[in-house]
Design an enzyme around this catalytic site. Sequence first.
Site, PDB file in Angstrom:
ATOM      1  N   LYS A  20      35.025 -15.296 -17.995  1.00  0.00           N
ATOM      2  CA  LYS A  20      35.203 -13.940 -18.522  1.00  0.00           C
ATOM      3  C   LYS A  20      34.177 -13.702 -19.612  1.00  0.00           C
ATOM      4  CE  LYS A  20      38.143 -10.458 -17.902  1.00  0.00           C
ATOM      5  NZ  LYS A  20      38.944 -10.125 -16.714  1.00  0.00           N
TER       6      LYS A  20
HETATM    7  P1  NAD Z   1      39.728   0.687 -17.650  1.00  0.00           P
HETATM    8  O1  NAD Z   1      38.862   0.648 -18.834  1.00  0.00           O
HETATM    9  O2  NAD Z   1      39.262   1.340 -16.412  1.00  0.00           O
HETATM   10  O3  NAD Z   1      41.147   1.356 -18.044  1.00  0.00           O
HETATM   11  C1  NAD Z   1      41.924   0.912 -19.116  1.00  0.00           C
HETATM   12  C2  NAD Z   1      42.999   1.952 -19.394  1.00  0.00           C
HETATM   13  O4  NAD Z   1      43.884   1.451 -20.398  1.00  0.00           O
HETATM   14  C3  NAD Z   1      42.459   3.260 -19.934  1.00  0.00           C
HETATM   15  O5  NAD Z   1      43.276   4.340 -19.500  1.00  0.00           O
HETATM   16  C4  NAD Z   1      42.582   3.077 -21.447  1.00  0.00           C
HETATM   17  O6  NAD Z   1      42.628   4.315 -22.163  1.00  0.00           O
HETATM   18  C5  NAD Z   1      43.894   2.339 -21.514  1.00  0.00           C
HETATM   19  N1  NAD Z   1      44.047   1.543 -22.731  1.00  0.00           N
HETATM   20  C6  NAD Z   1      43.111   0.785 -23.345  1.00  0.00           C
HETATM   21  N2  NAD Z   1      43.631   0.227 -24.465  1.00  0.00           N
HETATM   22  C7  NAD Z   1      44.915   0.637 -24.519  1.00  0.00           C
HETATM   23  C8  NAD Z   1      45.967   0.409 -25.436  1.00  0.00           C
HETATM   24  N3  NAD Z   1      45.781  -0.330 -26.537  1.00  0.00           N
HETATM   25  N4  NAD Z   1      47.168   0.990 -25.180  1.00  0.00           N
HETATM   26  C9  NAD Z   1      47.335   1.766 -24.096  1.00  0.00           C
HETATM   27  N5  NAD Z   1      46.381   2.026 -23.213  1.00  0.00           N
HETATM   28  C10 NAD Z   1      45.183   1.475 -23.427  1.00  0.00           C
HETATM   29  O7  NAD Z   1      40.131  -0.837 -17.368  1.00  0.00           O
HETATM   30  P2  NAD Z   1      40.687  -1.475 -16.020  1.00  0.00           P
HETATM   31  O8  NAD Z   1      39.546  -2.067 -15.296  1.00  0.00           O
HETATM   32  O9  NAD Z   1      41.593  -0.521 -15.350  1.00  0.00           O
HETATM   33  O10 NAD Z   1      41.525  -2.697 -16.603  1.00  0.00           O
HETATM   34  C11 NAD Z   1      42.870  -2.547 -17.047  1.00  0.00           C
HETATM   35  C12 NAD Z   1      43.558  -3.903 -17.050  1.00  0.00           C
HETATM   36  O11 NAD Z   1      43.517  -4.444 -15.718  1.00  0.00           O
HETATM   37  C13 NAD Z   1      42.907  -4.962 -17.927  1.00  0.00           C
HETATM   38  O12 NAD Z   1      43.909  -5.826 -18.414  1.00  0.00           O
HETATM   39  C14 NAD Z   1      42.013  -5.726 -16.968  1.00  0.00           C
HETATM   40  O13 NAD Z   1      41.722  -7.028 -17.419  1.00  0.00           O
HETATM   41  C15 NAD Z   1      42.906  -5.736 -15.745  1.00  0.00           C
HETATM   42  N6  NAD Z   1      42.237  -5.952 -14.482  1.00  0.00           N
HETATM   43  C16 NAD Z   1      41.195  -5.160 -14.058  1.00  0.00           C
HETATM   44  C17 NAD Z   1      40.601  -5.376 -12.821  1.00  0.00           C
HETATM   45  C18 NAD Z   1      39.520  -4.490 -12.287  1.00  0.00           C
HETATM   46  O14 NAD Z   1      39.159  -4.680 -11.122  1.00  0.00           O
HETATM   47  N7  NAD Z   1      39.017  -3.537 -13.019  1.00  0.00           N
HETATM   48  C19 NAD Z   1      41.064  -6.429 -12.020  1.00  0.00           C
HETATM   49  C20 NAD Z   1      42.127  -7.212 -12.455  1.00  0.00           C
HETATM   50  C21 NAD Z   1      42.705  -6.964 -13.671  1.00  0.00           C
END
Ligand code: NAD
Length: 418
Positions: A106
């Site tokens: 990561k």
């Molecule tokens: P992203 O940046 O596209 O979206 C994140 C969302 O969470 C946004 O709406 C943001 O405003 C909100 N957010 C951020 N901080 C926050 C907080 N403190 N309280 C409430 N809301 C908050 O990110 P993403 O890619 O959707 O990732 C979201 C989660 O999913 C993370 O934990 C990431 O590690 C996990 N994840 C992502 C992927 C991927 O393919 N993108 C895969 C597996 C896991």
Amino acid sequence: MVEEINPFEVVKTQIDIVAKEIGLDPNVVEYLKRIERALIVTIPILMDDGSLQIFEGYRVHHSTVRGPGKGGVRFSPHVYLDEVKALATWMTWKTSLLNLPLGGAKGGVCVDPRKLSKKELERLTRRYTAEIINLIGPDIDIPAPDVNTNAQIMAWMMDVYSMQKGRTVPGVVTGKPIEIGGSVGRESATGMGLYFVLEALCEKLGLKLENQSIIVQGFGNVGGNIAELLYNRGCKVLAVSDISTGIYCQNGVDVEKLLEWVKQGKLLKDYEEKNYKNITNEELLTLECDILVPAAIENQITEKNANAIKSKIVLEGANGPTTPEADAILFKKGIHVVPDILANSGGVCVSYFEYIQDIHSYFWKLDRINEELKRILLEAFEETYKISQERNISLRTAAYIIAVTRIAKAIELRGIFP
Ligand code: NAD
């Protein structure tokens, strides 16, 4: 909340829980609680106004015992080394659970990207990539998007790496734009994976998916995609949130309209609609609903609010949204928690497909992507569900048993060098 609980301490507790369950060799336990390597880099950026700002970045390999590292890059003001170490370790379990020939890694930069112009963001991405260049590569470690990073950022990373090598190397990152070696279905893959796993669980529990009410915390890539899939399935999506606010409507929100709004780069707090009520992210988690999807960041469900969770299912879109103490409470309450390493593994699965397609220079159709994704995830789900039933343990502990056992076996077979 993020600063209060150290996610790497959470990781160690989770390892202890599974080690006890399967009687894992204490030496291996100690080994798994360490990361292979971490790089801390300084990223000086010339801002548009001529000033210099300095940011800190990280790339961590937790384990490459089963293959090259794999894991996202996060841009957030809350990123710090122990968080990246935790996220890298969860990637190790995730790739192992799906039996992909990859390890866990990561990266992150401590920055609020909303405060940067597009040019500044590009300079930051390029300099970060240049600083970590020796730690990445198609057979070393393959980054991908995570919180606040996207296909454009992957394109810049791929460009920097390729310029250094003197040839185009699409396989150095996944989640790229399709035009430069990205895969169809990658952007929606994590949401799609959540959907497949949820469908399978509902079937086991005798629940009709379309009759379930849904709440989603985090309305980005992961949360937005799963909310849309469930909304189109006919589920009532009662509330969604981003970092600025939660939005709730008793009759359900219009997910398509809200997605249109956030895709323009706007925050939910600025969205206005009669009958919609603004609520905090904390309130949202404890509202009455059938399926709660935390899809934002770590440590959202803790011992402080776990007793107040009212859903039947918690589907972990985010990595590490539930602490071990909260996990125990939810298990006692009979709430089915689909753990992150299973629920959100669709992203890394299609990242793996993208990596294979890049290496072979041969690209698949969407049908094939979704078919293979479903097959791999359902195999992992069935195996996990079976172990959880046989041993009367949570889905998380069951998933960890599969993942950790595979890693331990790889360590045993390879032996300790020298
Ligand atoms: P992203 O940046 O596209 O979206 C994140 C969302 O969470 C946004 O709406 C943001 O405003 C909100 N957010 C951020 N901080 C926050 C907080 N403190 N309280 C409430 N809301 C908050 O990110 P993403 O890619 O959707 O990732 C979201 C989660 O999913 C993370 O934990 C990431 O590690 C996990 N994840 C992502 C992927 C991927 O393919 N993108 C895969 C597996 C896991």
